[in-house]
Design an enzyme around this catalytic site. Sequence first.
Site, PDB file in Angstrom:
ATOM      1  N   GLU A  98       5.859 -18.010 -19.210  1.00  0.00           N
ATOM      2  CA  GLU A  98       5.126 -18.040 -18.143  1.00  0.00           C
ATOM      3  C   GLU A  98       5.947 -17.668 -16.702  1.00  0.00           C
ATOM      4  OE1 GLU A  98       2.881 -21.642 -17.882  1.00  0.00           O
ATOM      5  OE2 GLU A  98       2.656 -21.508 -20.106  1.00  0.00           O
ATOM      6  N   GLU A 128      -4.275 -21.365 -11.914  1.00  0.00           N
ATOM      7  CA  GLU A 128      -4.410 -22.585 -12.540  1.00  0.00           C
ATOM      8  C   GLU A 128      -4.091 -23.678 -11.434  1.00  0.00           C
ATOM      9  OE1 GLU A 128      -1.766 -23.469 -15.843  1.00  0.00           O
ATOM     10  OE2 GLU A 128      -2.383 -25.732 -15.911  1.00  0.00           O
TER      11      GLU A 128
END
Length: 420
Positions: free
Chosen positions: A224, A335
Site C-alpha cells: 500500500e 479509508e
Amino acid sequence: MGVNGGGCCSLMVVLVFAVFITVCSAGRHSSISRNKLQLQRHLNRLNKPSQKTILSPDGDVIECVHISRQPAFDHPFLKNHTIQMRPNYHPEGLYDDSKVASKSKPKEKRQTVSQLWHHSGEKCPEGTIPVRRTKEEDVLRAKSIKTYGRKKHRSIAKPRSPDPDLVNESGHQHAIAYVEGDKYYGAKATINVWEPRIQQPNEFSLSQIWVLGGSFGQDLNSIEAGWQVSPDLYGDNNTRLFTYWTSDAYQATGCYNLLCSGFIQINSEIAMGASISPVSGYRGSQYDISILVWKDPKEGNWWMQFGNDYVMGYWPSFLFSYLADTASMIEWGGEVVNSEPDGQHTATQMGSGHFPEEGFGKASYFRNIQVVDESNNLKAPKDIGTFTEQSNCYDVQTGNNGDWGHYFYYGGPGRNDNCA
Ligand SMILES: *[C@@H]1O[C@H](CO)[C@@H](O)[C@H](O)[C@H]1NC(C)=O
Ligand SMILES: *[C@@H]1O[C@H](CO)[C@@H](O)[C@H](O)[C@H]1NC(C)=O
Ligand SMILES: *[C@@H]1O[C@H](CO)[C@@H](O)[C@H](O)[C@H]1NC(C)=O
C-alpha cells in the site's frame, strides 16, 4: 571446556541472584523500568546511526542514515543482500504527468509538491537515505511497542463480501474503485492531496493504492502507498507520504514506512512518513502526487516511485507469498477509521471532506488510474468496480476522459444528516 563450563554456571547463578535481588529491591518500580528499557531498545532498533540530522519545521527530525544501515537490513534474509540501486525496468507507457497536466490546464501554474523538511534547504548526503526519527512519544501513543507502526487486523475493503460483518469489521470505512480477475504487476494513479479533519486521535484518514494478492483470509498479501493523516502514528494532523506492507493480513508481518525491516529505500530526497506540502484547498489550488508500484520482471521485487522523479526503493519478493508471483486485485481510494465516538458515526473526513458530486476543486480525486500487465505495460484498467460501506457517509464516482483517462472522485464528511 567442562571445567570452564562449571565456572561459568556458578557465575551465572550469582548473576541471576544479583538480578533477582535488584528486581526485588526495586519493588513496584521494576516493571516501569523494564518497560522503559524495552522502549529504549525498540527506539535503538528503529533509529539507526545517522550521518546528519535535519530539523523540519513541523517538528520532525530527519536522520540521514547510511543506505546499508537502514532498518531493512535487520531482516535475517537480507544479511548478504546486494542493494539494487535502480530497477531493471520501468513499465512501458509511463507518461510524464507534468506534460499531461500542462496540456490539460495551460493557464494554471503548477507547483510541485514536496516535503516540509526540504524547506530548511538541507539535503541528505550521497549514500544516505532520509529516515523520520521515531521519538519516545511516538511509541508511547501506541497501545504497545508491538502495535506501534502497524495497522489493526483486517482493515481491508473486500468488495461484494458474502459476509457483511467482515466488511464493517473494526469500523474501517472505504470508498474505493477496484479491478480483479486478472494478473496484475503494478498500479499507478495521480491523487490530489488534502488534509482531512480527524475527529479522534485514534482514527485516521488515508488515500492510497492497494496491490493485493491471495484471498481475503489470514494470508492476504498487500502493498500500500499513498498519503495519510494519523494523529496516533505521527502526533499531529499533517498529511504524510506513507507505505504499508503485510504478507499475513496485518497480523505478524509488515508495518508502515520503515518501521520494521522489509522495504529497502534507495532514494536520498524523500522520507517515508514525512509531511507533504502544500495540500489542496477547497475552491483553491489543487496539488497532486503520483504513485507507481510495479514488479521488476527480472528480479521479482516490487518497486515504488513517487512523482516522476523519485524511485523510492523496493519490497524484496521473498517478503510475500502470493505477491512473490502476481497481484490478483488492485484497489484505489480512501479509508477512514470510524470509532463511533459518542455512539454516532465519526465526523472524520475522507479526502477533501466533500462528496464526489462537487467535482474538481472541491472533491478529492484519483486520475489516470492504470495497471501494469504481464508484459510490463501500463494500461487502462478494465471493468472498474466501486465499493463503499455507507455511501451517505463517504462515496465514490468514476469517470473517463481524454486528459484524465480513468478517474474517480471519492470521499465525504462522515457524520451528516444522512449519516448518523
Ligand atoms: C551469507 O553469506 C555467508 C558467506 O557466504 C553464508 O555463510 C551465509 O549463509 C549467508 N547468509 C544468508 C542469510 O544468506
Ligand atoms: C455497515 O454498517 C452500517 C451501519 O451499521 C450499515 O448501515 C451498512 O449497511 C453496513 N454495510 C455493509 C456493507 O454491510
Ligand atoms: C488535530 O485536529 C483535531 C480536530 O480538528 C484537534 O482537536 C487536535 O487538537 C489536532 N491535533 C493536533 C496535534 O494538532
